[in-house]
Motif scaffolding. Structure first.
Motif, PDB file in Angstrom:
ATOM      1  N   CYS A  64     -30.387  32.802  30.730  1.00 51.24           N
ATOM      2  CA  CYS A  64     -30.184  34.030  31.494  1.00 51.24           C
ATOM      3  C   CYS A  64     -29.523  33.734  32.832  1.00 51.24           C
ATOM      4  O   CYS A  64     -28.655  34.486  33.293  1.00 51.24           O
ATOM      5  CB  CYS A  64     -31.503  34.763  31.705  1.00 51.24           C
ATOM      6  SG  CYS A  64     -32.774  33.749  32.496  1.00 51.24           S
ATOM      7  N   VAL A  65     -29.907  32.630  33.443  1.00 50.09           N
ATOM      8  CA  VAL A  65     -29.344  32.238  34.730  1.00 50.09           C
ATOM      9  C   VAL A  65     -27.859  31.937  34.584  1.00 50.09           C
ATOM     10  O   VAL A  65     -27.060  32.266  35.464  1.00 50.09           O
ATOM     11  CB  VAL A  65     -30.102  31.032  35.321  1.00 50.09           C
ATOM     12  CG1 VAL A  65     -29.451  30.542  36.595  1.00 50.09           C
ATOM     13  CG2 VAL A  65     -31.560  31.396  35.564  1.00 50.09           C
ATOM     14  N   GLU A  66     -27.474  31.335  33.468  1.00 49.89           N
ATOM     15  CA  GLU A  66     -26.054  31.069  33.217  1.00 49.89           C
ATOM     16  C   GLU A  66     -25.257  32.365  33.162  1.00 49.89           C
ATOM     17  O   GLU A  66     -24.103  32.399  33.579  1.00 49.89           O
ATOM     18  CB  GLU A  66     -25.882  30.287  31.921  1.00 49.89           C
ATOM     19  CG  GLU A  66     -26.413  28.881  31.993  1.00 49.89           C
ATOM     20  CD  GLU A  66     -26.297  28.144  30.678  1.00 49.89           C
ATOM     21  OE1 GLU A  66     -25.527  28.572  29.792  1.00 49.89           O
ATOM     22  OE2 GLU A  66     -26.994  27.128  30.535  1.00 49.89           O
ATOM     23  N   GLU A  67     -25.861  33.431  32.668  1.00 48.18           N
ATOM     24  CA  GLU A  67     -25.175  34.721  32.555  1.00 48.18           C
ATOM     25  C   GLU A  67     -25.204  35.523  33.854  1.00 48.18           C
ATOM     26  O   GLU A  67     -24.284  36.295  34.108  1.00 48.18           O
ATOM     27  CB  GLU A  67     -25.812  35.559  31.442  1.00 48.18           C
ATOM     28  CG  GLU A  67     -25.644  35.002  30.066  1.00 48.18           C
ATOM     29  CD  GLU A  67     -24.199  34.995  29.598  1.00 48.18           C
ATOM     30  OE1 GLU A  67     -23.403  35.843  30.048  1.00 48.18           O
ATOM     31  OE2 GLU A  67     -23.865  34.129  28.770  1.00 48.18           O
TER      32      GLU A  67
ATOM     33  N   MET B 138     -30.641  35.990  39.404  1.00 49.56           N
ATOM     34  CA  MET B 138     -31.851  35.227  39.099  1.00 49.56           C
ATOM     35  C   MET B 138     -31.579  33.734  39.163  1.00 49.56           C
ATOM     36  O   MET B 138     -30.432  33.302  39.095  1.00 49.56           O
ATOM     37  CB  MET B 138     -32.378  35.612  37.721  1.00 49.56           C
ATOM     38  CG  MET B 138     -31.380  35.426  36.601  1.00 49.56           C
ATOM     39  SD  MET B 138     -31.854  36.225  35.043  1.00 49.56           S
ATOM     40  CE  MET B 138     -31.539  37.943  35.390  1.00 49.56           C
ATOM     41  N   HIS B 139     -32.653  32.954  39.295  1.00 51.43           N
ATOM     42  CA  HIS B 139     -32.547  31.494  39.266  1.00 51.43           C
ATOM     43  C   HIS B 139     -33.870  30.906  38.810  1.00 51.43           C
ATOM     44  O   HIS B 139     -34.887  31.596  38.784  1.00 51.43           O
ATOM     45  CB  HIS B 139     -32.147  30.941  40.644  1.00 51.43           C
ATOM     46  CG  HIS B 139     -33.223  31.043  41.677  1.00 51.43           C
ATOM     47  ND1 HIS B 139     -33.432  32.181  42.429  1.00 51.43           N
ATOM     48  CD2 HIS B 139     -34.168  30.154  42.075  1.00 51.43           C
ATOM     49  CE1 HIS B 139     -34.449  31.984  43.251  1.00 51.43           C
ATOM     50  NE2 HIS B 139     -34.923  30.751  43.051  1.00 51.43           N
TER      51      HIS B 139
ATOM     52  N   ASP C  55     -23.346  44.572  33.502  1.00 54.10           N
ATOM     53  CA  ASP C  55     -22.930  43.808  32.314  1.00 54.10           C
ATOM     54  C   ASP C  55     -23.576  42.421  32.304  1.00 54.10           C
ATOM     55  O   ASP C  55     -24.031  41.944  31.264  1.00 54.10           O
ATOM     56  CB  ASP C  55     -21.410  43.679  32.248  1.00 54.10           C
ATOM     57  CG  ASP C  55     -20.723  44.977  31.890  1.00 54.10           C
ATOM     58  OD1 ASP C  55     -21.394  45.914  31.396  1.00 54.10           O
ATOM     59  OD2 ASP C  55     -19.497  45.066  32.104  1.00 54.10           O
ATOM     60  N   ALA C  56     -23.622  41.765  33.455  1.00 57.31           N
ATOM     61  CA  ALA C  56     -24.230  40.438  33.544  1.00 57.31           C
ATOM     62  C   ALA C  56     -25.726  40.510  33.259  1.00 57.31           C
ATOM     63  O   ALA C  56     -26.278  39.653  32.559  1.00 57.31           O
ATOM     64  CB  ALA C  56     -23.983  39.833  34.920  1.00 57.31           C
TER      65      ALA C  56
ATOM     66  N   VAL D 186     -29.231  36.980  25.806  1.00 55.89           N
ATOM     67  CA  VAL D 186     -29.246  35.549  25.478  1.00 55.89           C
ATOM     68  C   VAL D 186     -30.631  34.918  25.544  1.00 55.89           C
ATOM     69  O   VAL D 186     -30.799  33.786  25.102  1.00 55.89           O
ATOM     70  CB  VAL D 186     -28.272  34.725  26.358  1.00 55.89           C
ATOM     71  CG1 VAL D 186     -26.849  35.190  26.173  1.00 55.89           C
ATOM     72  CG2 VAL D 186     -28.693  34.718  27.802  1.00 55.89           C
ATOM     73  N   CYS D 187     -31.612  35.629  26.065  1.00 54.08           N
ATOM     74  CA  CYS D 187     -32.951  35.049  26.170  1.00 54.08           C
ATOM     75  C   CYS D 187     -33.525  34.807  24.768  1.00 54.08           C
ATOM     76  O   CYS D 187     -33.734  35.745  24.009  1.00 54.08           O
ATOM     77  CB  CYS D 187     -33.878  35.965  26.964  1.00 54.08           C
ATOM     78  SG  CYS D 187     -35.539  35.273  27.134  1.00 54.08           S
TER      79      CYS D 187
END
Length: 63
Positions: free
Chosen positions: A16-19, A24-25, A45-46, A53-54
């Motif tokens: 999720c962080v990649e997206e 978030m981090h 969208d992000a 993707v989670c």
């Protein structure tokens, strides 16, 4: 739009962080931290991609 995380489900994979790294981090312990629970329109969208993707379905978006 708001993003929420189910801490019992989150495994800290970080996909999720990649997206949505601007929303978030992962902290030093691998726990997901929502920097912006209220998602600005330009980041919707992000946020939705992060939810998709989670692998453990720990994230949700709501209106």
């Amino acid at each position: 739009m708001r993003v929420s995380v189910d801490r019992d489900r989150c495994e800290g994979y970080g996909l999720c962080v990649e997206e949505a790294s601007h929303l978030m981090h992962l902290d030093d312990d691998g726990e997901l931290v929502l920097d912006r629970a209220d998602v600005p329109p330009e980041s919707s969208d992000a946020a939705e991609a992060a939810v998709r993707v989670c692998p453990v379905a720990a994230l949700r978006v709501s209106a």
